[in-house]
Design a protein around this motif. Structure first.
Motif, PDB file in Angstrom:
ATOM      1  N   ARG A 531       0.858  -1.182   0.000  1.00 44.36           N
ATOM      2  CA  ARG A 531       0.000   0.000   0.000  1.00 44.36           C
ATOM      3  C   ARG A 531       0.897   1.236   0.000  1.00 44.36           C
ATOM      4  O   ARG A 531       1.554   1.531   1.000  1.00 44.36           O
ATOM      5  CB  ARG A 531      -0.879  -0.016   1.246  1.00 44.36           C
ATOM      6  N   LEU A 532       0.929   1.936  -1.117  1.00 43.46           N
ATOM      7  CA  LEU A 532       1.937   2.979  -1.288  1.00 43.46           C
ATOM      8  C   LEU A 532       1.728   4.153  -0.332  1.00 43.46           C
ATOM      9  O   LEU A 532       2.674   4.874  -0.023  1.00 43.46           O
ATOM     10  CB  LEU A 532       1.965   3.460  -2.737  1.00 43.46           C
ATOM     11  N   SER A 533       0.485   4.318   0.137  1.00 46.65           N
ATOM     12  CA  SER A 533       0.270   5.424   1.072  1.00 46.65           C
ATOM     13  C   SER A 533       1.147   5.274   2.320  1.00 46.65           C
ATOM     14  O   SER A 533       1.454   6.254   2.994  1.00 46.65           O
ATOM     15  CB  SER A 533      -1.199   5.480   1.477  1.00 46.65           C
ATOM     16  N   ALA A 534       1.576   4.037   2.612  1.00 43.94           N
ATOM     17  CA  ALA A 534       2.385   3.809   3.807  1.00 43.94           C
ATOM     18  C   ALA A 534       3.799   4.375   3.667  1.00 43.94           C
ATOM     19  O   ALA A 534       4.490   4.564   4.668  1.00 43.94           O
ATOM     20  CB  ALA A 534       2.454   2.313   4.111  1.00 43.94           C
ATOM     21  N   VAL A 535       4.259   4.612   2.429  1.00 51.19           N
ATOM     22  CA  VAL A 535       5.632   5.095   2.274  1.00 51.19           C
ATOM     23  C   VAL A 535       5.695   6.526   1.710  1.00 51.19           C
ATOM     24  O   VAL A 535       6.787   7.050   1.479  1.00 51.19           O
ATOM     25  CB  VAL A 535       6.478   4.153   1.379  1.00 51.19           C
ATOM     26  N   MET A 536       4.519   7.123   1.514  1.00 46.80           N
ATOM     27  CA  MET A 536       4.466   8.499   0.992  1.00 46.80           C
ATOM     28  C   MET A 536       5.435   9.451   1.681  1.00 46.80           C
ATOM     29  O   MET A 536       6.059  10.295   1.070  1.00 46.80           O
ATOM     30  CB  MET A 536       3.063   9.062   1.209  1.00 46.80           C
ATOM     31  N   HIS A 537       5.521   9.307   3.010  1.00 45.37           N
ATOM     32  CA  HIS A 537       6.313  10.260   3.781  1.00 45.37           C
ATOM     33  C   HIS A 537       7.751   9.806   3.977  1.00 45.37           C
ATOM     34  O   HIS A 537       8.511  10.452   4.694  1.00 45.37           O
ATOM     35  CB  HIS A 537       5.667  10.493   5.149  1.00 45.37           C
ATOM     36  N   ALA A 538       8.116   8.694   3.387  1.00 47.41           N
ATOM     37  CA  ALA A 538       9.478   8.189   3.576  1.00 47.41           C
ATOM     38  C   ALA A 538      10.492   9.147   2.950  1.00 47.41           C
ATOM     39  O   ALA A 538      10.171   9.892   2.027  1.00 47.41           O
ATOM     40  CB  ALA A 538       9.607   6.807   2.942  1.00 47.41           C
ATOM     41  N   ASP A 539      11.731   9.106   3.475  1.00 55.80           N
ATOM     42  CA  ASP A 539      12.755   9.992   2.938  1.00 55.80           C
ATOM     43  C   ASP A 539      13.202   9.536   1.560  1.00 55.80           C
ATOM     44  O   ASP A 539      13.650  10.335   0.744  1.00 55.80           O
ATOM     45  CB  ASP A 539      13.963  10.009   3.885  1.00 55.80           C
ATOM     46  N   TRP A 540      13.128   8.249   1.335  1.00 59.21           N
ATOM     47  CA  TRP A 540      13.554   7.697   0.041  1.00 59.21           C
ATOM     48  C   TRP A 540      12.722   6.455  -0.229  1.00 59.21           C
ATOM     49  O   TRP A 540      12.406   5.717   0.693  1.00 59.21           O
ATOM     50  CB  TRP A 540      15.048   7.358   0.088  1.00 59.21           C
ATOM     51  N   ILE A 541      12.365   6.264  -1.469  1.00 60.49           N
ATOM     52  CA  ILE A 541      11.552   5.099  -1.811  1.00 60.49           C
ATOM     53  C   ILE A 541      12.248   4.365  -2.951  1.00 60.49           C
ATOM     54  O   ILE A 541      12.702   4.995  -3.917  1.00 60.49           O
ATOM     55  CB  ILE A 541      10.141   5.530  -2.267  1.00 60.49           C
ATOM     56  N   ILE A 542      12.368   3.030  -2.827  1.00 59.86           N
ATOM     57  CA  ILE A 542      12.894   2.275  -3.971  1.00 59.86           C
ATOM     58  C   ILE A 542      11.792   1.345  -4.468  1.00 59.86           C
ATOM     59  O   ILE A 542      11.022   0.788  -3.686  1.00 59.86           O
ATOM     60  CB  ILE A 542      14.176   1.483  -3.628  1.00 59.86           C
ATOM     61  N   VAL A 543      11.725   1.224  -5.777  1.00 56.70           N
ATOM     62  CA  VAL A 543      10.754   0.319  -6.395  1.00 56.70           C
ATOM     63  C   VAL A 543      11.535  -0.861  -6.950  1.00 56.70           C
ATOM     64  O   VAL A 543      12.450  -0.684  -7.754  1.00 56.70           O
ATOM     65  CB  VAL A 543       9.987   1.026  -7.532  1.00 56.70           C
TER      66      VAL A 543
END
Ligand code: ATP
Ligand code: MG
Length: 581
Positions: A531-543
Motif C-alpha cells: 500500500r503505497l500510502s504507507a511510504v508516501m512520507h518516507a525519505d527515500w523510496i525504492i521500487v
C-alpha cells in the motif's frame, strides 16, 4: 565405538558415578557366586551324613544376610546408573535446543520440524537407554561371565565347563548378525517416525484449510500411508528384536543338555560330587542372564549408535552465518549503505537481489515497494543477516555488516516479519518478548503506538488473553499490531516493518504511521509494503522488480517520473476514494 567417542564428554563428566555403579555391579556379581556353592556343600553334607544343626543355621543366616546386603547394593547402583541416563537425556535435549537457536533459516529449510522433533524425542531416548541399560548389560556380560567361568573351573571341573560352553561361539555369531540387522532397521524406523511427525504437524496446523477444501479424506489417506510405513518399519525392528531372546535360549538350552549329560557321566565316574553337579547347573543357569545381557547389549548399542550418529549429523551442521573474528564493535548504527548488493538463496538458480545500491542516513525512513515476489522481504533479510552475505557490499557506519557481531546487530533491530509469529502465551508476554522486565507504562505506550488499545476491550481477558498457537485467537490485523507493539517496545535503533500493515484498515494504518513519524525521529526505519500510502512520507523510496531497483526517489519525484509507482499510487487512491464513497 562411535557411541563412546561421541559421548565421551558425558562419560568424562560423570566418570565417578559410572565407576561407583560399575564397581557395585561387579561386586554383586561376585557375591552372587556364594549361595550356589553353599547349596552344593550342604547337599554333599546331607549325602555323607555330616551336616550338623549349627552348620545349617549358620548357612541359612549367611544366606539371609547376603540377600539383604545385595538388596542395598543393587538399589544404589540402579539409582546411580539410571540417574545418569536420565541426566544424559536432559543434557542432550538442552544441547539440541541451544544448537537449533544458533541455526539460520537455511538449516530449517534442510531439516524438517518433524525430523528435529524425532531427534529430540526418540533418538535422545535411545541414546540415554544405551548409556544406562546398555552399560548395565555390558558390565553384567563381562563380569558375570568371567566370575561364573572362573568359579566353574576352580571349584568344579574345567572339562565340564569347556564341554558345556561348546555352543557359545555360535551365540556370538548369531548375535552379531542380528545386531547388524537391528541397526539398519532401526535407522529406517526412526527416519520414518520423523516423516510421520512432519505429516502430523502439517495436518494439525493446516486443519482449517484442509477442511475448507473438503480434503479430510485425502489427508486421512496420506496420514494412513505414513503411519503404515512407521508401523511396517517398526515391525521389522520387532522381528529382529524377537529373535534375540529365543536364539539365546536355544543355545543356552544346548549348554544345559551337555552340562547335565556329561556332568552325570562325571559323577558316575566319581570325578565330581553330586553337590558339585548341582552347583554347576546353578552356575550354568547364572550364565543365562549374562548371555541374554550380551544380546541386549548389542541390540541396544546398535540403536544407541544409530541415534547418536543421527544426532551428531545435526550437531555437525554449522550455522552458515557466523561472527567474524575479530568483530568490530560500533556504539550505534549510523548510515546504512548498500553497494551493488546481489543475493541468491542457497540452492536457487536465480538472483533474488540484483546490484542493489542506496544510502540511508541515521534517522531516515526507507520505503521499499514493488510487485509481489520482487525481493522486498529478501532485501530486509540481508540486514538481519539471515543468510551469508557477499562481503563488502552492505555497510553500517562505513563498517561492513559481516564484521559486526550478530548479537549486537540483532539487538539494534526491531523486526516485524511478514508472517507473524506469536507464541501461545498471554498477549502481554508476547509484547514483552524482547524486554521481559519491561515496565507497564512502556508496554502501554507501545500498545498505543501500534493502535492496539481499542481492541483490548473486545478480548475475553484483556492483555492476559492467551492467544493460542500462533495467535489463532486474534484477527490478522490484531496479530500484526501485537507484532508491531512488540518491536516498538524495545525502541530499536532500526525498525523493520515487512508488509506489517497489510491487514489493518486505511484509517488505523495512517494512525500508526503518524505515531511512528513522531516517535521514531532520529531513528532509522524500513517499511516494505504494497500500500503505497504507507511510504508516501518516507525519505527515500525504492521500487523493486525482479530483484532490481527500477525506480527510486521521494514520493514527489516518483510521481513526476510517471512510472510504475505513479500508476499504482493513482490506482490505489482511486480505489480508496471509491471505497469511501
Ligand atoms: P511479497 O510482496 O509477496 O512479500 P517480496 O517482494 O517480499 O514479495 P521475496 O519474499 O523477497 O518477495 O521473494 C523474492 C524472490 O525470492 C521470489 O522469487 C521468491 O520465490 C524467492 N524466495 C523467497 N524466499 C526464498 C527461499 N527461502 N529460497 C529460495 N527462494 C526464495
Ligand atoms: Mg515479502
Amino acid at each position: 565405538m562411535s557411541f563412546i567417542t561421541r559421548l565421551s564428554w558425558f562419560f568424562k563428566q560423570q566418570w565417578g558415578k559410572y565407576a561407583m555403579a560399575i564397581a557395585l555391579m561387579a561386586l554383586v556379581n561376585i557375591l552372587n557366586i556364594i549361595p550356589p556353592k553353599m547349596i552344593g556343600n550342604v547337599i554333599d553334607q546331607i549325602r555323607t551324613g555330616t551336616l550338623t544343626g549349627e552348620e545349617l543355621r549358620q548357612s541359612v543366616l549367611l544366606l539371609i544376610g547376603l540377600a539383604l546386603l545385595l538388596y542395598v547394593m543393587v538399589y544404589i547402583w540402579v539409582t546411580t546408573l539410571f540417574g545418569n541416563s536420565i541426566l544424559l537425556e536432559k543434557l542432550l535435549r538442552g544441547r539440541l535446543l541451544k544448537h537449533l537457536t544458533k541455526m539460520s533459516p537455511s538449516f530449517f529449510q534442510r531439516n524438517s520440524t518433524g525430523e528435529l522433533m524425532a531427534l529430540a524425542t526418540n533418538d535422545v531416548l535411545a541414546i540415554s537407554q544405551t548409556a544406562g541399560y546398555g552399560v548395565m548389560t555390558l558390565v553384567n556380560t563381562l563380569v558375570g561371565t568371567a566370575v561364573v567361568l572362573v568359579t566353574m573351573i576352580s571349584l568344579i571341573s574345567y572339562k565340564l565347563m569347556l564341554a558345556a560352553l561348546i555352543p557359545m561361539p555360535f551365540l556370538a555369531l548369531v548375535i552379531s548378525m542380528l545386531g547388524k540387522q537391528m541397526r539398519k532397521r532401526f535407522v529406517a524406523a526412526q527416519t520414518s517416525f520423523g516423516r510421520m511427525n512432519d505429516q502430523a504437524l502439517e495436518s494439525i496446523s493446516g486443519m482449517r484449510v484442509i477442511r475448507s477444501y473438503v480434503q479430510e479424506e485425502h489427508d486421512i489417506d496420506t496420514f494412513d500411508r505414513v503411519t503404515r510405513d512407521v508401523m511396517e518399519k517398526n515391525i521389522r525392528v520387532a522381528a529382529v528384536n524377537a529373535l534375540f531372546h529365543p536364539s539365546i535360549s536355544l543355545i543356552v538350552g544346548l549348554s544345559y543338555a551337555i552340562g547335565i549329560g556329561y556332568g552325570a557321566y562325571l559323577v558316575f565316574h566319581n570325578q565330581i560330587s553330586l553337590g558339585q553337579l548341582i552347583s554347576f547347573n546353578i552356575y550354568l543357569g547364572m550364565l543365562i542372564w549374562p548371555m541374554i545381557a550380551f544380546g541386549e547389549f548389542i541390540n541396544i548399542l546398535q540403536r544407541g549408535t544409530a541415534s547418536v550418529d543421527r544426532l551428531s549429523k545435526s550437531f555437525e551442521q554449522q550455522p552458515d552465518v557466523q561472527d567474524a573474528s575479530p568483530t568490530v564493535s560500533l556504539p550505534f548504527p549510523g548510515s546504512i549503505v548498500l553497494e551493488r548488493l546481489s543475493f541468491r538463496y542457497p540452492g536457487s538458480g536465480t538472483d533474488s537481489l540484483n546490484e542493489i545500491s542506496f544510502r540511508l542516513e541515521r534517522g531516515q525512513t526507507l520505503g521499499i515497494v514493488g510487485r509481489t515476489g520482487s525481493g522486498k522481504s529478501t532485501l530486509l533479510k540481508q540486514l538481519l543477516r539471515q543468510y551469508p552475505i557477499e562481503p563488502g557490499r552492505l555497510f553500517l557506519s562505513q563498517t561492513p555488516i559481516e564484521q559486526i557481531a550478530l548479537s549486537q546487530l540483532r539487538g539494534w533491530i526491531g523486526y516485524v516479519p511478514q508472517e507473524h509469529l506469536l507464541l501461545s502465551k498471554p498477549i502481554w508476554d508476547n509484547i514483552a518478548l524482547g524486554r521481559p522486565g519491561a515496565e507497564e507504562r512502556d508496554i502501554w505506550k507501545a500498545i498505543e503506538m501500534a493502535s492496539f488499545q481499542q481492541d483490548i476491550g473486545h478480548l475475553p481477558d484483556g492483555l492476559d488473553t492467551i492467544v493460542g498457537e500462533n495467535g489463532v485467537m486474534l484477527s490478522g490485523g490484531q496479530k500484526q499490531r501485537v507484532s508491531i507493539a512488540r518491536a516498538l517496545l524495545i525502541d530499536p535503533e532500526i525498525l523493520i516493518l515487512d508488509d506489517s500493515l497489510s491487514a489493518v484498515d486505511a484509517r488505523t494504518e495512517s494512525a500508526i504511521l503518524a505515531n511512528l513519524r513522531i516517535e521514531r525521529t532520529g531513528k532509522t526505519t524500513f517499511i516494505a509494503t504494497h500500500r503505497l500510502s504507507a511510504v508516501m512520507h518516507a525519505d527515500w523510496i525504492i521500487v523493486l522488480d525482479e530483484g532490481r531497483i527500477v525506480e527510486e526517489g521521494t514520493h514527489e519525484q516518483l510521481m513526476l517520473l510517471g512510472g510504475w509507482y505513479k500508476e499504482q499510487f493513482d490506482h490505489q487512491q482511486l480505489e480508496a476514494n471509491l471505497a469511501e464513497a
